[in-house]
Write an enzyme that holds these catalytic residues in place. Structure first.
Site, PDB file in Angstrom:
ATOM      1  N   GLY A  71      44.180 101.560  59.956  1.00  0.00           N
ATOM      2  CA  GLY A  71      42.730 101.678  60.085  1.00  0.00           C
ATOM      3  C   GLY A  71      42.237 103.037  59.626  1.00  0.00           C
ATOM      4  O   GLY A  71      41.177 103.151  58.992  1.00  0.00           O
ATOM      5  N   GLN A 178      38.548  97.813  66.345  1.00  0.00           N
ATOM      6  CA  GLN A 178      38.659  97.233  67.685  1.00  0.00           C
ATOM      7  C   GLN A 178      38.011  95.849  67.771  1.00  0.00           C
ATOM      8  O   GLN A 178      38.204  95.156  68.763  1.00  0.00           O
ATOM      9  CB  GLN A 178      38.009  98.156  68.725  1.00  0.00           C
ATOM     10  CG  GLN A 178      38.773  99.442  68.966  1.00  0.00           C
ATOM     11  CD  GLN A 178      40.140  99.233  69.615  1.00  0.00           C
ATOM     12  OE1 GLN A 178      40.425  98.186  70.178  1.00  0.00           O
ATOM     13  NE2 GLN A 178      40.989 100.243  69.529  1.00  0.00           N
ATOM     14  N   SER A 198      42.649  97.083  61.424  1.00  0.00           N
ATOM     15  CA  SER A 198      44.016  97.547  61.597  1.00  0.00           C
ATOM     16  C   SER A 198      44.855  96.455  62.237  1.00  0.00           C
ATOM     17  O   SER A 198      44.431  95.852  63.228  1.00  0.00           O
ATOM     18  CB  SER A 198      44.011  98.798  62.480  1.00  0.00           C
ATOM     19  OG  SER A 198      45.330  99.213  62.732  1.00  0.00           O
ATOM     20  N   HIS A 200      47.731  96.550  63.972  1.00  0.00           N
ATOM     21  CA  HIS A 200      48.414  96.706  65.271  1.00  0.00           C
ATOM     22  C   HIS A 200      47.488  96.526  66.471  1.00  0.00           C
ATOM     23  O   HIS A 200      47.945  96.527  67.607  1.00  0.00           O
ATOM     24  CB  HIS A 200      49.199  98.021  65.339  1.00  0.00           C
ATOM     25  CG  HIS A 200      48.403  99.268  65.510  1.00  0.00           C
ATOM     26  ND1 HIS A 200      48.290  99.900  66.728  1.00  0.00           N
ATOM     27  CD2 HIS A 200      47.687 100.011  64.650  1.00  0.00           C
ATOM     28  CE1 HIS A 200      47.545 100.985  66.596  1.00  0.00           C
ATOM     29  NE2 HIS A 200      47.167 101.076  65.340  1.00  0.00           N
ATOM     30  N   THR A 236      53.514 100.510  46.345  1.00  0.00           N
ATOM     31  CA  THR A 236      54.115  99.177  46.404  1.00  0.00           C
ATOM     32  C   THR A 236      53.771  98.525  47.744  1.00  0.00           C
ATOM     33  O   THR A 236      53.862  99.167  48.788  1.00  0.00           O
ATOM     34  CB  THR A 236      55.647  99.280  46.206  1.00  0.00           C
ATOM     35  OG1 THR A 236      55.859  99.929  44.943  1.00  0.00           O
ATOM     36  CG2 THR A 236      56.312  97.915  46.197  1.00  0.00           C
ATOM     37  N   CYS A 324      44.295 108.490  71.117  1.00  0.00           N
ATOM     38  CA  CYS A 324      44.507 109.653  70.266  1.00  0.00           C
ATOM     39  C   CYS A 324      44.131 110.952  70.976  1.00  0.00           C
ATOM     40  O   CYS A 324      44.563 112.007  70.568  1.00  0.00           O
ATOM     41  CB  CYS A 324      43.712 109.498  68.976  1.00  0.00           C
ATOM     42  SG  CYS A 324      43.930 107.888  68.257  1.00  0.00           S
TER      43      CYS A 324
HETATM   44  N1  PLP Z   1      39.211 103.175  64.528  1.00  0.00           N
HETATM   45  C1  PLP Z   1      39.227 102.781  65.815  1.00  0.00           C
HETATM   46  C2  PLP Z   1      37.949 102.355  66.464  1.00  0.00           C
HETATM   47  C3  PLP Z   1      40.422 102.786  66.542  1.00  0.00           C
HETATM   48  O1  PLP Z   1      40.427 102.409  67.819  1.00  0.00           O
HETATM   49  C4  PLP Z   1      41.605 103.214  65.891  1.00  0.00           C
HETATM   50  C5  PLP Z   1      42.881 103.292  66.631  1.00  0.00           C
HETATM   51  O2  PLP Z   1      42.916 103.477  67.835  1.00  0.00           O
HETATM   52  C6  PLP Z   1      41.538 103.584  64.538  1.00  0.00           C
HETATM   53  C7  PLP Z   1      40.317 103.557  63.891  1.00  0.00           C
HETATM   54  C8  PLP Z   1      42.745 104.006  63.784  1.00  0.00           C
HETATM   55  O3  PLP Z   1      43.545 102.893  63.451  1.00  0.00           O
HETATM   56  P1  PLP Z   1      45.068 103.114  63.010  1.00  0.00           P
HETATM   57  O4  PLP Z   1      45.820 103.466  64.242  1.00  0.00           O
HETATM   58  O5  PLP Z   1      45.496 101.814  62.431  1.00  0.00           O
HETATM   59  O6  PLP Z   1      45.068 104.201  62.000  1.00  0.00           O
END
Ligand code: PLP
Length: 384
Positions: A71, A178, A198, A200, A236, A324
């Protein structure tokens, strides 16, 4: 001890169907999709099938999907592309409650001399559409506003905001990391130009994402090199993960409606169960417009990290603020932007569910939560 995983906004379990679909591409089908031979060709077909599934989930065309690594890459690319394709424009609009994958990029462009408007939010985390409309100028290169907030689950009025941007001829990007799979998104009706997601957060392994770029929107790649992804993202392809994301998208499309009801019911049972039995606890965010899986609860005069540690001893995984920023004792930038009082913001916990969360797990958490807070309040240095 059994793990009760209520941290699905940080990352999710890999769906068994996703894992199964990926395995052949970690084994015999290891070809390069760019190769001319049949061995590579069958792998290229799998990538295109996955692209189709993801496009279907979003109401997009397959050519509008670019696979990325995460993401964050999708967010960085969207902002980069908007600035590179409109070199005469020097203004960006975003909010104070974005994920760092947008916020820190905005701050970096600000240091390069661009002007950035950071829209504020009210105490429930809601944006003011008049303030937003007033921020759009002929010099605005891009609006980037998240579809749903990772900490509170708040869903923003993206439809209206994107329409306003379109009326003014301003590009619109939404970070839907999200939201995808948890909220219905139909890009045939939602006039955003770019959208990030994203894998995951959607039951794939970590390390795969996508950027949607509407047909006709000018684009410049962030990663340059080979001609993969029709020259829009060099490197790739991560074939097994792309295949996994395709299956995750199919599963999301199939189960979304039913999951939205079931997960929201469990979230409400959890939230009401906790707040009814813990005095001085309040729900952070906009309960009228929220993701079905997220609850953010503030407990007065307790330290969020201490709550997490005690929950951890019971096998319960939660988060204080976004994944984060956890580890730092500052209240999160989202809660600060909302003006949550300091003695509540410090004790804010995010509980985020998934389709794998059970009623038994929710009841276990509800049963033990009051004791956790009572114990911590008895030893807390914070007092009124
Ligand atoms: N944007 C939002 C709203 C998110 O919650 C997150 C991850 O917690 C991200 C971006 C970043 O995604 P990624 O972990 O795949 O880089």
């Amino acid at each position: 001890m059994k793990t009760i995983y209520l941290d699905n906004n940080a990352t999710t379990a890999i769906a068994p169907e996703v894992r199964e679909a990926m395995l052949p591409y970690l084994d015999a089908l290891y070809g390069n999709p760019s190769s001319m031979h049949t061995f590579g060709g069958q792998v290229a077909d799998a990538v295109e099938t996955a692209r189709g599934h993801l496009a279907d989930l979003l109401g997009a065309s397959p050519e509008e999907i670019i696979f990325t690594a995460c993401g964050s890459e999708s967010d960085n690319t969207a902002i980069w592309s908007a600035l590179q394709t409109q070199e005469d424009k020097r203004h960006l609009v975003t909010t104070r409650v974005e994920h760092p994958a947008v916020l820190s990029v905005m701050q970096q462009w600000e240091r390069q001399g661009f002007r950035v408007t950071y829209l504020g939010v009210d105490s429930k985390g809601r944006l003011d559409l008049d303030e937003y409309a007033a921020a759009l100028t002929p010099d605005t290169a891009l609006v980037s506003v998240m579809f749903a907030n990772n900490e509170t689950g708040n869903i923003y009025p993206i439809q209206r905001m994107a329409e306003l941007a379109k009326e003014r001829g301003v590009l619109f990007h939404t970070d839907a990391v999200q939201a995808v799979g948890k909220a219905p998104i139909d890009l045939k009706r939602l006039p955003v130009d770019m959208l990030s997601l994203s894998g995951h957060k959607l039951h794939t392994p970590k390390g795969i994402g996508a950027l949607y770029v509407r047909k006709g929107v000018r684009f410049r790649p962030l990663l340059r090199g080979g001609h993969q992804e029709r020259g829009r993202r060099a490197g790739t392809e991560n074939v097994p993960y792309i295949v996994g994301l395709g299956v995750a998208a199919q599963l999301a499309a199939k189960h979304m409606q039913e999951e939205r009801t079931n997960v929201a019911a469990l979230r409400d049972r959890l939230e009401q169960g906790i707040t009814a039995h813990v005095p001085d606890s309040i729900v952070n965010g906009d309960t009228q417009s929220r993701l079905p899986n997220t609850s953010n609860i503030a407990f007065k005069n307790v330290e969020g990290e201490a709550i997490l540690l005690m929950l951890d001893r019971l096998g319960i995984c939660a988060s204080s603020g976004s994944a984060c920023t956890s580890g730092s004792l500052e209240p999160s930038h989202v809660l600060r932007a909302m003006g949550v009082p300091f003695n509540y913001a410090h004790g804010s916990i995010r509980l985020s569910l998934s389709r794998y969360t059970t009623a038994e797990e929710v009841d276990f958490v509800v049963e033990h939560f009051p004791e956790v807070i009572k114990t911590l309040r008895a030893i807390s240095p914070f007092k009124d």
